[in-house]
Write a protein that holds these residues in place. Structure first.
Motif: not given
Length: 138
Positions: A65-66, A121-122, A125
């Motif tokens: 994710w980075r 992020g969320e 996911s």
């Protein structure tokens, strides 16, 4: 019916699993909806992996994710759904292409391509969880 929605409220790729056999879907309905565009195509599973590789594709982006360099691509067996993913400006950029092949009477069919932006992020996911559920039929 199990669905995964990738994108925003207005611009999205919706994948709907159907035709279940031993718990796993035999095909997906891929619907690309963008402002001024609506297109869909039926995507048949790969005989050996089903749609597990699609779930792994999204999970790989959650794990990274980075960010990552370059473009990562997932393409269905019949090449009727293709997703290119890159990490730009702190977001995951998806270029989605769906196409229908009609190789008769000189007609090559049609492609539809659109870009979607995903939060790493969320949101990403949640998408990965939905695609995993879709791929496993659970």
């Amino acid at each position: 019916m199990i669905q995964a929605r990738i994108g925003s409220d207005h611009d999205f790729l919706r994948l709907t699993a159907d035709g279940f056999d031993d718990g796993a879907p035999q095909y997906l309905l891929a619907e690309l909806r963008l402002q001024g565009l609506s297109a869909s195509v039926q995507v048949v599973h790969h005989y050996a992996t089903g749609f597990a590789d699609l779930a792994e594709f999204f999970q790989q982006h959650v794990n990274d994710w980075r960010g990552w360099d370059g473009v990562r691509t997932w393409e269905s067996l019949e090449r009727d759904l293709k997703i290119d993913a890159s990490h730009q400006y702190g977001h995951v950029q998806l270029r989605v292409t769906i196409q229908r092949f009609q190789p008769d009477w000189g007609n090559d069919g049609w492609p539809a391509t659109g870009d979607l932006t995903i939060e790493p992020g969320e949101q990403l996911s949640q998408i990965a969880q939905e695609v995993k559920a879709l791929a496993t039929g659970s």
